[in-house]
Design a protein around this motif. Structure first.
Motif, PDB file in Angstrom:
ATOM      1  N   THR A 230      -2.034 -32.618 -22.901  1.00 40.21           N
ATOM      2  CA  THR A 230      -1.748 -32.804 -21.469  1.00 40.21           C
ATOM      3  C   THR A 230      -2.826 -33.546 -20.687  1.00 40.21           C
ATOM      4  OG1 THR A 230      -2.626 -30.574 -21.001  1.00 40.21           O
ATOM      5  CG2 THR A 230      -0.230 -30.788 -21.326  1.00 40.21           C
ATOM      6  N   HIS A 231      -4.080 -33.566 -21.163  1.00 47.18           N
ATOM      7  CA  HIS A 231      -5.106 -34.160 -20.303  1.00 47.18           C
ATOM      8  C   HIS A 231      -5.037 -35.684 -20.263  1.00 47.18           C
ATOM      9  CE1 HIS A 231      -7.608 -35.112 -23.844  1.00 47.18           C
ATOM     10  NE2 HIS A 231      -8.378 -35.811 -23.029  1.00 47.18           N
ATOM     11  N   ARG A 232      -4.275 -36.275 -21.210  1.00 46.30           N
ATOM     12  CA  ARG A 232      -4.109 -37.732 -21.198  1.00 46.30           C
ATOM     13  C   ARG A 232      -2.780 -38.183 -20.595  1.00 46.30           C
ATOM     14  NH1 ARG A 232      -6.522 -39.410 -27.199  1.00 46.30           N
ATOM     15  NH2 ARG A 232      -8.661 -38.733 -26.786  1.00 46.30           N
ATOM     16  N   LEU A 233      -2.004 -37.252 -20.108  1.00 46.71           N
ATOM     17  CA  LEU A 233      -0.743 -37.612 -19.456  1.00 46.71           C
ATOM     18  C   LEU A 233      -1.034 -38.342 -18.137  1.00 46.71           C
ATOM     19  CD1 LEU A 233       1.337 -34.329 -19.983  1.00 46.71           C
ATOM     20  CD2 LEU A 233       1.692 -36.529 -21.131  1.00 46.71           C
ATOM     21  N   PRO A 234      -0.140 -39.210 -17.690  1.00 48.67           N
ATOM     22  CA  PRO A 234      -0.375 -39.992 -16.464  1.00 48.67           C
ATOM     23  C   PRO A 234      -0.091 -39.203 -15.183  1.00 48.67           C
ATOM     24  CG  PRO A 234       1.725 -40.620 -17.438  1.00 48.67           C
ATOM     25  CD  PRO A 234       1.090 -39.649 -18.403  1.00 48.67           C
ATOM     26  N   TRP A 235      -0.883 -38.161 -14.976  1.00 46.77           N
ATOM     27  CA  TRP A 235      -0.693 -37.313 -13.804  1.00 46.77           C
ATOM     28  C   TRP A 235      -0.830 -38.100 -12.496  1.00 46.77           C
ATOM     29  CZ3 TRP A 235       1.210 -32.612 -14.711  1.00 46.77           C
ATOM     30  CH2 TRP A 235       0.951 -32.012 -15.949  1.00 46.77           C
ATOM     31  N   GLY A 236      -1.649 -39.144 -12.530  1.00 43.85           N
ATOM     32  CA  GLY A 236      -1.881 -39.931 -11.324  1.00 43.85           C
ATOM     33  C   GLY A 236      -0.665 -40.644 -10.783  1.00 43.85           C
ATOM     34  N   ARG A 237       0.417 -40.701 -11.558  1.00 48.23           N
ATOM     35  CA  ARG A 237       1.660 -41.287 -11.047  1.00 48.23           C
ATOM     36  C   ARG A 237       2.288 -40.413  -9.960  1.00 48.23           C
ATOM     37  NH1 ARG A 237       5.485 -41.577 -15.836  1.00 48.23           N
ATOM     38  NH2 ARG A 237       6.832 -42.649 -14.363  1.00 48.23           N
ATOM     39  N   PHE A 238       1.952 -39.107  -9.979  1.00 50.64           N
ATOM     40  CA  PHE A 238       2.592 -38.173  -9.062  1.00 50.64           C
ATOM     41  C   PHE A 238       1.618 -37.409  -8.166  1.00 50.64           C
ATOM     42  CE2 PHE A 238       5.137 -38.571 -12.943  1.00 50.64           C
ATOM     43  CZ  PHE A 238       6.343 -38.976 -12.420  1.00 50.64           C
ATOM     44  N   ILE A 239       0.343 -37.410  -8.527  1.00 52.05           N
ATOM     45  CA  ILE A 239      -0.623 -36.589  -7.801  1.00 52.05           C
ATOM     46  C   ILE A 239      -1.835 -37.447  -7.411  1.00 52.05           C
ATOM     47  CG2 ILE A 239      -2.048 -34.499  -7.867  1.00 52.05           C
ATOM     48  CD1 ILE A 239      -0.214 -33.673 -10.316  1.00 52.05           C
ATOM     49  N   ARG A 240      -2.207 -37.421  -6.142  1.00 48.83           N
ATOM     50  CA  ARG A 240      -3.411 -38.098  -5.694  1.00 48.83           C
ATOM     51  C   ARG A 240      -4.597 -37.160  -5.886  1.00 48.83           C
ATOM     52  NH1 ARG A 240      -1.087 -39.520   0.210  1.00 48.83           N
ATOM     53  NH2 ARG A 240      -0.912 -37.247   0.082  1.00 48.83           N
ATOM     54  N   PRO A 241      -5.806 -37.678  -6.052  1.00 44.12           N
ATOM     55  CA  PRO A 241      -6.979 -36.815  -6.288  1.00 44.12           C
ATOM     56  C   PRO A 241      -7.174 -35.755  -5.215  1.00 44.12           C
ATOM     57  CG  PRO A 241      -7.523 -39.090  -6.777  1.00 44.12           C
ATOM     58  CD  PRO A 241      -6.152 -39.119  -6.174  1.00 44.12           C
ATOM     59  N   GLU A 242      -6.763 -36.048  -4.003  1.00 43.59           N
ATOM     60  CA  GLU A 242      -6.979 -35.089  -2.911  1.00 43.59           C
ATOM     61  C   GLU A 242      -5.864 -34.052  -2.788  1.00 43.59           C
ATOM     62  OE1 GLU A 242      -5.150 -38.821  -0.914  1.00 43.59           O
ATOM     63  OE2 GLU A 242      -6.472 -38.351  -2.618  1.00 43.59           O
ATOM     64  N   ASP A 243      -4.821 -34.159  -3.609  1.00 42.49           N
ATOM     65  CA  ASP A 243      -3.674 -33.257  -3.500  1.00 42.49           C
ATOM     66  C   ASP A 243      -3.825 -32.014  -4.371  1.00 42.49           C
ATOM     67  OD1 ASP A 243      -2.451 -34.981  -1.755  1.00 42.49           O
ATOM     68  OD2 ASP A 243      -1.247 -35.977  -3.287  1.00 42.49           O
ATOM     69  N   SER A 244      -3.388 -30.871  -3.839  1.00 40.72           N
ATOM     70  CA  SER A 244      -3.401 -29.626  -4.610  1.00 40.72           C
ATOM     71  C   SER A 244      -2.117 -29.521  -5.441  1.00 40.72           C
ATOM     72  CB  SER A 244      -3.523 -28.417  -3.685  1.00 40.72           C
ATOM     73  OG  SER A 244      -2.417 -28.349  -2.804  1.00 40.72           O
ATOM     74  N   VAL A 245      -2.159 -28.691  -6.469  1.00 41.32           N
ATOM     75  CA  VAL A 245      -0.990 -28.457  -7.309  1.00 41.32           C
ATOM     76  C   VAL A 245      -0.761 -26.957  -7.466  1.00 41.32           C
ATOM     77  CG1 VAL A 245      -1.273 -30.615  -8.598  1.00 41.32           C
ATOM     78  CG2 VAL A 245      -2.333 -28.525  -9.454  1.00 41.32           C
TER      79      VAL A 245
END
Length: 371
Positions: free
Chosen positions: A81-96
């Motif tokens: 999971t750490h290499r998945l393209p999370w940045g397509r949906f989450i900005r660095p400043e956004d919480s999850v």
């Protein structure tokens, strides 16, 4: 999310409304790929994601199928999971935040699963912690037989929250269920609609939106609006098309309730949705409602004795309800939502069950005297 790429999506639906949702997708020009219990899978592009959030009346959420793989231990889960393209949906400043379910799998500790995925996301986005926020991006994780499915929620607030119903009664009916019920009954606005026990007005409001072909998502925001690839121009284009598609037709929709608070709530909700001048709501118990000539659809969600008290003899209540419905609406198609067939039988009316649905976590039947 790239507007040119094709993605796999999943419309989460309350049990019993899956086929209705599939028909809605087809009407939008989107082919349902699989109709399963609790949802409908389909594929499409960014436009289709926006379109389904804007138009679907029966879906609760629209998910993006982000990743699927087999995993049996936490180091492997992190590696995958750490290499998945999370940045397509989450900005660095956004919480999850995470919604996790596990069945028949070695990975069963939901807190540790969430911690592992949070570490993966932080690593991918180049940050040290998950920021604190009031409106986190929801990530849905389902693990069954060691098969991990990760989905990104595109909707945010559940889709039944159209934005117009801010006044509610003791046991409000979800808008998605109200819309789905009307669609299951085949009602499209061409005949009169009455809810003689209207509460905060879900059937009336959804009926008005359906008859006028008004997109239910026009007056709210969505989670995808916070994504890095959000295209405001595309969204505004689709909203403009939806507004032009709305038809201004005369409505024959009315409701009544014995509670003055319910009548006030329903009236306020109609005003917010812009249909107050075309929906008539009166303060009358069903025993005092006049005889209605002609034909149409009468639909109601009577109390079941769960959140609204029916006294010691519910069957007697339903027997009286049946008598009053027959008196006030002779020749009309009658329909009701109820969890107990014995209550429906007590009405003495020729109801038959045409669907099994869910209301507030309770399995209910949709019963009608019509075809």
């Amino acid at each position: 999310m790239d507007h040119r790429s094709t993605e796999n999506f999943y419309a989460v639906v309350s049990p019993g409304l899956e086929k209705v949702c599939a028909a809605e997708l087809s009407a939008l020009g989107i082919t349902p790929l699989e109709v399963a219990t609790g949802g409908v899978a389909f594929a499409g592009r960014l436009r289709d994601l926006y379109l389904t959030n804007l138009w679907l009346r029966t879906a609760s959420r629209i998910l993006v199928r982000f990743a699927e793989f087999k995993s049996r231990d936490f180091p492997d889960l992190y590696r995958r999971t750490h290499r998945l393209p999370w940045g397509r949906f989450i900005r660095p400043e956004d919480s999850v935040s995470f919604r996790i379910t596990c069945h028949s799998s070695r990975l069963i500790h939901t807190t540790r699963i969430a911690e592992t995925l949070e570490s993966s996301i932080n690593q991918a986005l180049g940050r040290s912690t998950n920021p604190v926020g009031d409106d986190p991006q929801i990530i849905m994780v389902r693990i069954v037989d060691d098969q991990v499915v990760i989905s990104i929620d595109s909707s945010g607030e559940l889709l039944h929250r159209r934005g117009y119903r801010q006044s509610a009664t003791a046991a409000p009916l979800r808008e998605t269920l109200a819309a789905g019920t009307l669609m299951l009954l085949g009602w499209n606005g061409s005949t009169p609609l009455v809810d003689p026990m209207c509460g905060s007005g879900s059937f009336l409001l959804e009926g008005a939106l359906l008859a006028r072909q008004k997109a239910p998502g026009l007056s709210r925001s969505f989670a995808f609006m916070n994504w890095p690839g959000y295209r405001d121009g595309l969204w505004k284009l689709l909203c403009g098309e939806a507004q032009r598609a709305e038809i201004d037709v005369p409505l024959s929709i009315s409701g009544a309730d014995e509670s003055s608070k319910a009548v006030a709530a329903a009236t306020e909700n109609c005003q917010r949705s812009g249909v107050a001048d075309q929906v008539v709501i009166v303060h009358l118990p069903i025993a005092e409602q006049p005889v209605h000539d002609g034909q149409g659809l009468v639909v109601c969600n009577p109390p079941y004795g769960k959140r609204l008290d029916l006294g010691e003899n519910p069957e007697l209540y339903y027997s009286e309800l049946g008598s009053q419905l027959q008196r006030a609406y002779p020749g009309w198609q009658l329909a009701m939502i109820c969890p107990n067939p014995a209550f429906v039988k007590a009405t003495g009316l020729p109801f038959k069950q045409i669907a099994s649905l869910e209301n507030g976590g309770l399995t209910v039947g949709l019963f009608t005297t019509g075809p």
